[in-house]
Design an enzyme around this catalytic site. Structure first.
Site, PDB file in Angstrom:
ATOM      1  N   HIS A  34      -3.431  25.878 -39.119  1.00 27.02           N
ATOM      2  CA  HIS A  34      -3.552  24.230 -39.344  1.00 27.02           C
ATOM      3  C   HIS A  34      -4.335  24.225 -40.483  1.00 27.02           C
ATOM      4  O   HIS A  34      -3.984  22.758 -40.983  1.00 27.02           O
ATOM      5  CB  HIS A  34      -4.497  23.830 -37.925  1.00 27.02           C
ATOM      6  CG  HIS A  34      -5.415  22.903 -38.601  1.00 27.02           C
ATOM      7  ND1 HIS A  34      -4.192  21.201 -37.865  1.00 27.02           N
ATOM      8  CD2 HIS A  34      -5.944  21.779 -38.413  1.00 27.02           C
ATOM      9  CE1 HIS A  34      -4.082  20.318 -38.078  1.00 27.02           C
ATOM     10  NE2 HIS A  34      -5.861  19.823 -38.311  1.00 27.02           N
ATOM     11  N   HIS A  95      -1.972  14.872 -35.251  1.00 31.90           N
ATOM     12  CA  HIS A  95      -2.864  14.747 -34.607  1.00 31.90           C
ATOM     13  C   HIS A  95      -2.953  14.640 -32.889  1.00 31.90           C
ATOM     14  O   HIS A  95      -2.811  14.425 -32.214  1.00 31.90           O
ATOM     15  CB  HIS A  95      -4.511  13.662 -33.668  1.00 31.90           C
ATOM     16  CG  HIS A  95      -5.371  14.498 -34.768  1.00 31.90           C
ATOM     17  ND1 HIS A  95      -6.985  13.479 -33.938  1.00 31.90           N
ATOM     18  CD2 HIS A  95      -6.070  14.805 -35.738  1.00 31.90           C
ATOM     19  CE1 HIS A  95      -8.004  13.654 -34.813  1.00 31.90           C
ATOM     20  NE2 HIS A  95      -7.283  15.175 -35.198  1.00 31.90           N
TER      21      HIS A  95
END
Length: 725
Positions: A34, A95
């Site tokens: 990430h 998200h």
């Protein structure tokens, strides 16, 4: 998630000692997929970013490209003699995992995070765009997720006063176990307000402003770097942040005052990996270090340890570099807006050091922590693409009625009516059209914004589908008369350790990069989200693109007929149905449509037509093909009588095409001469009906293939509202 043996060996060799628990957790998060883009960074070199001003086409608009919290783009001005350059910021974030575990808070904090990225550059947020991807709409779980995500975006965006003006919503069964929430933000600033996330000088203080730090969001970066488990809703709930939009609104206004007063030397919002991520990346970017006292961080929960303070992803927090002489003034402004405030350390030469009590819990080179993660060398297999046309026969009327009433082609009004899309008084074209149009009065230009991707396209052919996504977004802004100037991307994929998944992901990256390069549109920033994989399998490769263009006015032709003109179809057409909504509904396969060989000329010509005084309405052809475009164009006061060459013409989704209503067809043909075909479809009417004749079927039959009206179409397209209200 824990550090791999190879990573641990590399780190301990570099440091010459074992890691402290806080260091191990910090490396685990900052070296995660990430944060470090370990599987994608080498692929991103394919993009033309505008950083190379001598060689990159479109670079004249780029002020700051990839690598900062948001990109910065210079707007062209109507009055070129003006001395003050006007900039916009562009950023996009995902998200995804949090929005599956907790759709409301996951989506809301996604909005908050991308807005703070905008603040980090010294900009004021003026617009949001959200591209959302869910599983099959008929599933109860999908409707629950959709309802929660939309409510989260609406509540947060409306409360902070930033309009949500554009976006897209797609349904596909492969998102069932892993929805996607991609949010883009546009900010506005002048050159003297520009701030970056690059630390400037040793001796300056690090100041934390905003919410108190709690334990929410712990390990969020590593959580986003793994497949979603079957028990993710319960097991991973602590990794989801909780947002407070009213604190964010105060933070926006405080940030504006701090920037105006020239009190901020550099800034970074606290997102992935929390304080540890923001502060270490800020000093690493400046080639510096820091000394931070973690006990000085204002906390809202008792007995927090060093690792929790470092890695919690509590929302609505900013890390500022401030000159020592300005620290007190910054504190006064924070207090004015009822925001927490703490001087947590200072920038220094040397290592990135954190203390907690009498103990040094972190002491590592900032550059190694932020940028030292080795890249992954992964296997990739080329995804198969359909080569044969095999699908069942279906009559035109049945196909039409099927195609205009699917979740993907249905009206999205239920969604965007929940968003305040006019706050700020800049929205010149509202949601529901091809692109939003925002009035940038400071530069005298209209800013068109389009955002989205079509997973059916990239599943059918990842490379060509991604090219089509780029062309589709460019066509959207051109249909409103704007010239594309820049884009940001959010590249979503499944587990890259699966060769087939990684092969498809590589193809969408290359396809998007190639088409943007061809169109001379620099991709100035973006986000990568991998491991969107669950027990139900990987998502389709999904290259969301948020693209902006500019024009010299604040108005544009609508995607609704007036009833006073002639209808034309402009652009190249392929008769292939690959990736189409029709095949998704009736089954079968086909090649993906051939793309135009001259997309730049097509986009430029479409923008010229949209700005021509004879143009009454424009609407691009996309999901559902010409059939859906026509259905969306008619109103209770304006219909159309249309003739097409064959049935395929109604349902192919060849990108780079648009329907034009005009009072001067010759002007349109002149603009597109030598560029692309211009086909006469018929005339508009004032009775709200739509009739479609098909040449190759109706020569011996006087009745039209399709007959409907605006009221019937509106009812058919209400399926989201009917299910969710």
């Amino acid at each position: 998630m824990t550090l791999s043996d190879s990573d641990l060996e590399l780190i301990t060799t570099e440091l010459g000692r074992e890691l402290t628990p806080a260091e191990a957790a910090l490396f685990e998060n900052l070296w995660s997929e990430h944060c470090a883009y370990r599987s994608s960074r080498p692929l991103l070199q394919s993009f033309t970013t505008g950083d190379d001003s001598a060689n990159d086409e479109g670079a004249e608009h780029v002020v700051i490209g990839p690598g900062d919290d948001a990109a910065v783009v210079r707007l062209p001005r109507v009055d070129e003699a003006s001395e003050t350059p006007i900039y916009i910021t562009m950023g996009i974030e995902s998200h995804n995992h949090p929005s599956y575990v907790d759709p409301y808070d996951g989506a809301a904090t996604g909005v908050g995070g991308i807005v703070r990225d905008t603040l980090s550059m010294g900009a004021y947020p003026i617009a949001l765009a959200d591209s959302l991807y869910f599983g099959s709409f008929d599933r109860e779980r999908t409707q629950y997720l959709l309802d929660g995500v939309v409510e989260g975006i609406a509540d947060y965006g409306n409360a902070i006063g930033v309009p949500t003006v554009a976006g897209s919503v797609e349904f596909h069964n492969k998102y069932t176990g892993n929805p996607l929430v991609n949010v883009a933000c546009i900010g506005l600033l002048t050159d003297e307000r520009l701030v970056t996330a690059e630390a400037q000088s040793p001796g300056n203080k690090l100041v934390l402003v905003g919410n108190a730090t709690g334990r929410d969001g712990l390990g969020g970066a590593s959580f986003a770097s793994e497949d979603l488990s079957e028990d993710a809703e319960t097991e991973d709930r602590p990794a989801v942040q909780v947002g407070d939009p009213y604190t964010e609104k105060r933070l926006i206004e405080a940030n504006e005052e701090l920037i105006t007063a020239e009190l901020i030397q550099s800034a970074r919002d606290l997102g992935a990996a929390g304080l540890g991520g923001a502060s270490s990346e800020l000093v690493a970017k400046g080639g510096l270090g820091a000394r931070i006292n973690l006990e000085r961080v204002h906390q809202r929960e008792p007995a927090m340890n060093a690792m929790e303070i470092l890695l919690a992803e509590s929302q609505e927090r900013m890390c500022y570099e401030v000159h020592p002489d300005d620290v007190e003034t910054v504190g006064d402004i924070a207090a004015k807006y009822d925001l927490g405030y703490a001087v947590i350390g200072e920038i220094r030469d040397g290592n990135y050091v954190c203390t907690f009590g009498d103990e040094t819990v972190v002491d590592v080179p900032a550059g190694f922590l932020a940028d030292g993660a080795p890249m992954n060398d992964l296997s990739a297999t080329e995804p198969p693409t359909p080569e044969e046309s095999t699908f069942p026969a279906i009559d035109a009327a049945t196909a039409f009625n099927t195609i205009i009433s699917t979740p993907n082609t249905a009206s999205k009004r239920w969604i965007y009516r929940q968003y305040d899309h006019e706050v700020g008084l800049r929205t010149a074209m509202r949601p529901g059209d091809d692109a939003a149009l925002i009035a940038i009065r400071e530069a005298g230009v209209g800013l068109a914004l389009s955002s989205g991707a079509v997973p059916a396209w990239t599943e059918s052919n990842p490379y060509k589908g991604a090219q089509a996504v780029a062309l589709e977004n460019a066509t959207n802004v051109a249909a409103k008369g704007a010239t594309p100037i820049a884009a940001v991307d959010c590249l979503n994929g499944g587990n890259p350790e699966k060769p087939a998944v990684y092969g498809a992901f590589k193809d969408i990256v290359q396809g998007l990069a190639d088409m943007c390069h061809t169109l001379s549109i620099p991709v100035v920033g973006g986000n990568v989200s991998l491991y969107n994989d669950s027990t139900s399998g990987p998502i389709p490769p999904t290259p969301t693109l948020a693209l902006v263009g500019t024009k010299k006015t604040f108005d544009a032709p609508p995607a609704a007929l007036t009833g006073d003109g002639t209808l034309l179809l402009v652009g190249h057409q392929s008769n292939n149905l690959g990736g189409s909504e029709l095949l998704a509904q009736i089954g079968g396969t086909d090649k993906f449509p051939a793309l135009p060989s001259n997309p730049t000329a097509v986009v430029d010509s479409l923008a010229r037509v949209a700005n021509h005084p004879s143009t009454l309405a424009t609407h691009d052809v996309s999901t559902g093909g010409l059939a859906v475009t026509l259905a969306e164009l008619i109103t209770s006061d304006a219909g159309a009588r249309v003739t097409v060459q064959n049935k395929t013409s109604l349902f192919t989704e060849t990108p780079g095409r648009a329907v034009i209503e005009t009072t001067d067809p010759d002007a349109v043909r002149h603009i597109f001469e030598g560029v692309a075909p211009v086909v006469s479809l018929g005339d508009t009417t004032t009775d709200g009906t739509l009739t479609i004749n098909i040449d190759d079927e109706d020569t011996a039959n006087e009745s039209p293939a399709v007959t409907t009206d605006a009221a019937t179409v509106a009812k058919q397209r209400r399926i989201l509202e009917d299910a969710l209200e």
